[in-house]
Design a protein around this motif. Structure first.
Motif, PDB file in Angstrom:
ATOM      1  N   UNK A 178      28.602   6.224 -67.157  1.00 18.44           N
ATOM      2  CA  UNK A 178      29.491   5.875 -66.964  1.00 18.44           C
ATOM      3  C   UNK A 178      30.047   5.164 -67.995  1.00 18.44           C
ATOM      4  N   UNK A 179      31.140   4.917 -68.853  1.00 20.03           N
ATOM      5  CA  UNK A 179      31.426   3.744 -70.034  1.00 20.03           C
ATOM      6  C   UNK A 179      32.056   2.484 -68.972  1.00 20.03           C
ATOM      7  N   UNK A 180      31.977   1.230 -69.275  1.00 24.80           N
ATOM      8  CA  UNK A 180      32.776  -0.152 -69.394  1.00 24.80           C
ATOM      9  C   UNK A 180      33.346  -0.046 -70.806  1.00 24.80           C
ATOM     10  N   UNK A 181      34.419  -0.656 -70.114  1.00 29.39           N
ATOM     11  CA  UNK A 181      35.685  -1.372 -70.868  1.00 29.39           C
ATOM     12  C   UNK A 181      35.823  -2.500 -71.250  1.00 29.39           C
ATOM     13  N   UNK A 182      37.026  -3.200 -71.663  1.00 21.24           N
ATOM     14  CA  UNK A 182      36.987  -4.516 -71.392  1.00 21.24           C
ATOM     15  C   UNK A 182      37.698  -5.157 -70.419  1.00 21.24           C
ATOM     16  N   UNK A 183      37.007  -6.259 -70.274  1.00 17.19           N
ATOM     17  CA  UNK A 183      37.078  -7.152 -68.509  1.00 17.19           C
ATOM     18  C   UNK A 183      36.660  -6.377 -67.492  1.00 17.19           C
ATOM     19  N   UNK A 184      36.084  -5.840 -67.608  1.00 15.65           N
ATOM     20  CA  UNK A 184      35.377  -4.703 -66.392  1.00 15.65           C
ATOM     21  C   UNK A 184      34.539  -5.805 -66.159  1.00 15.65           C
ATOM     22  N   UNK A 185      35.022  -5.598 -64.159  1.00 16.18           N
ATOM     23  CA  UNK A 185      33.944  -6.621 -63.758  1.00 16.18           C
ATOM     24  C   UNK A 185      32.420  -5.947 -62.876  1.00 16.18           C
ATOM     25  N   UNK A 186      31.042  -6.523 -63.692  1.00 15.45           N
ATOM     26  CA  UNK A 186      30.043  -5.639 -63.080  1.00 15.45           C
ATOM     27  C   UNK A 186      28.859  -6.524 -62.879  1.00 15.45           C
ATOM     28  N   UNK A 187      28.502  -6.012 -61.377  1.00  9.41           N
ATOM     29  CA  UNK A 187      27.280  -6.159 -61.042  1.00  9.41           C
ATOM     30  C   UNK A 187      25.916  -6.086 -61.525  1.00  9.41           C
ATOM     31  N   UNK A 188      25.107  -6.500 -61.979  1.00  4.71           N
ATOM     32  CA  UNK A 188      23.348  -6.871 -62.630  1.00  4.71           C
ATOM     33  C   UNK A 188      22.858  -6.913 -60.925  1.00  4.71           C
ATOM     34  N   UNK A 189      21.897  -5.495 -61.282  1.00 10.52           N
ATOM     35  CA  UNK A 189      21.648  -5.834 -59.779  1.00 10.52           C
ATOM     36  C   UNK A 189      19.702  -5.499 -60.305  1.00 10.52           C
ATOM     37  N   UNK A 190      18.569  -6.324 -59.915  1.00 12.57           N
ATOM     38  CA  UNK A 190      17.433  -5.847 -60.332  1.00 12.57           C
ATOM     39  C   UNK A 190      16.755  -6.292 -59.056  1.00 12.57           C
ATOM     40  N   UNK A 191      15.683  -5.290 -59.282  1.00 18.78           N
ATOM     41  CA  UNK A 191      14.205  -4.395 -58.162  1.00 18.78           C
ATOM     42  C   UNK A 191      13.117  -4.712 -58.476  1.00 18.78           C
ATOM     43  N   UNK A 192      11.977  -5.823 -57.802  1.00 17.55           N
ATOM     44  CA  UNK A 192      11.038  -5.767 -58.471  1.00 17.55           C
ATOM     45  C   UNK A 192      10.004  -4.138 -57.688  1.00 17.55           C
ATOM     46  N   UNK A 193      10.157  -2.973 -58.472  1.00 16.77           N
ATOM     47  CA  UNK A 193       9.440  -1.475 -58.438  1.00 16.77           C
ATOM     48  C   UNK A 193       7.119  -1.920 -57.652  1.00 16.77           C
TER      49      UNK A 193
END
Length: 204
Positions: A178-193
């Motif tokens: 889905x899209x993100x718009x201006x001033x959206x608060x996002x959380x970036x998550x990383x997992x080592x597989x």
């Protein structure tokens, strides 16, 4: 930089076909990327010249399929990529049937850049590294959505420095949900597989 080269080449190609961002925007339509697979064989030296090749590879189902190859000055392949795109009609709130407007094959009748296609990414694993981000004007594309290249940059930024110094990126497989718009608060998550190392990134 190579991802931006790919984007610029793709835009130039669809403009030539009369399907560029301004063309579809005038019809209240928008191009939307859904999947991408990238294989990197090498990185070009600083200040070297590269050649970017791109072509359409037909329109299976509702998707336009785009291929990319980037080569160095000697013609050696640096990067190969395939991506799937949808064309969304904002007035009718539905997808446009790509095969009705897109040539079935590029005029060069090229083969696929990769010997496999993008697929659905597995269910996310519990994350070990997280980072919060507020979208800005500089993140946006012509549609007013966050440019997909920014998602790639955010994913790579979370990889630990020690691994970035001892390893290089070889492959990326992405699903855009889905899209993100201006001033959206996002959380970036990383997992080592795995210990190879392989990482899974999720942007919420």
């Amino acid at each position: 930089s190579m991802f931006r080269f790919m984007q610029e080449a793709a835009v130039a190609h669809v403009m030539r076909l009369g399907l560029g961002p301004k063309d579809v925007h005038a019809r209240q339509q928008s191009w939307v990327i859904t999947q991408m697979l990238v294989e990197l064989e090498a990185l070009p030296p600083l200040h070297s010249r590269v050649t970017v090749e791109t072509w359409s590879n037909g329109a299976p189902l509702q998707c336009a399929q785009r291929e990319h190859i980037i080569r160095d000055e000697k013609g050696n392949r640096l990067l190969s990529a395939c991506s799937y795109w949808l064309l969304f009609d904002r007035r009718q709130n539905k997808l446009v049937k790509i095969s009705d407007i897109f040539p079935p094959k590029d005029e060069r009748e090229r083969q696929s850049a990769l010997n496999r296609r993008p697929k659905r990414v597995a269910t996310p694993l519990p994350s070990t590294i997280t980072s919060d981000y507020l979208t800005r004007h500089s993140d946006l594309d012509f549609n007013g959505h966050v440019n997909h290249i920014r998602y790639i940059e955010q994913a790579l930024d979370l990889i630990p420095t020690s691994l970035r110094e001892s390893h290089r990126l070889r492959e990326l497989e992405l699903n855009f949900l889905r899209e993100s718009l201006l001033s959206d608060g996002l959380q970036s998550q990383l997992a080592q597989v795995s210990d190879l190392p392989v990482f899974q990134h999720v942007l919420l």
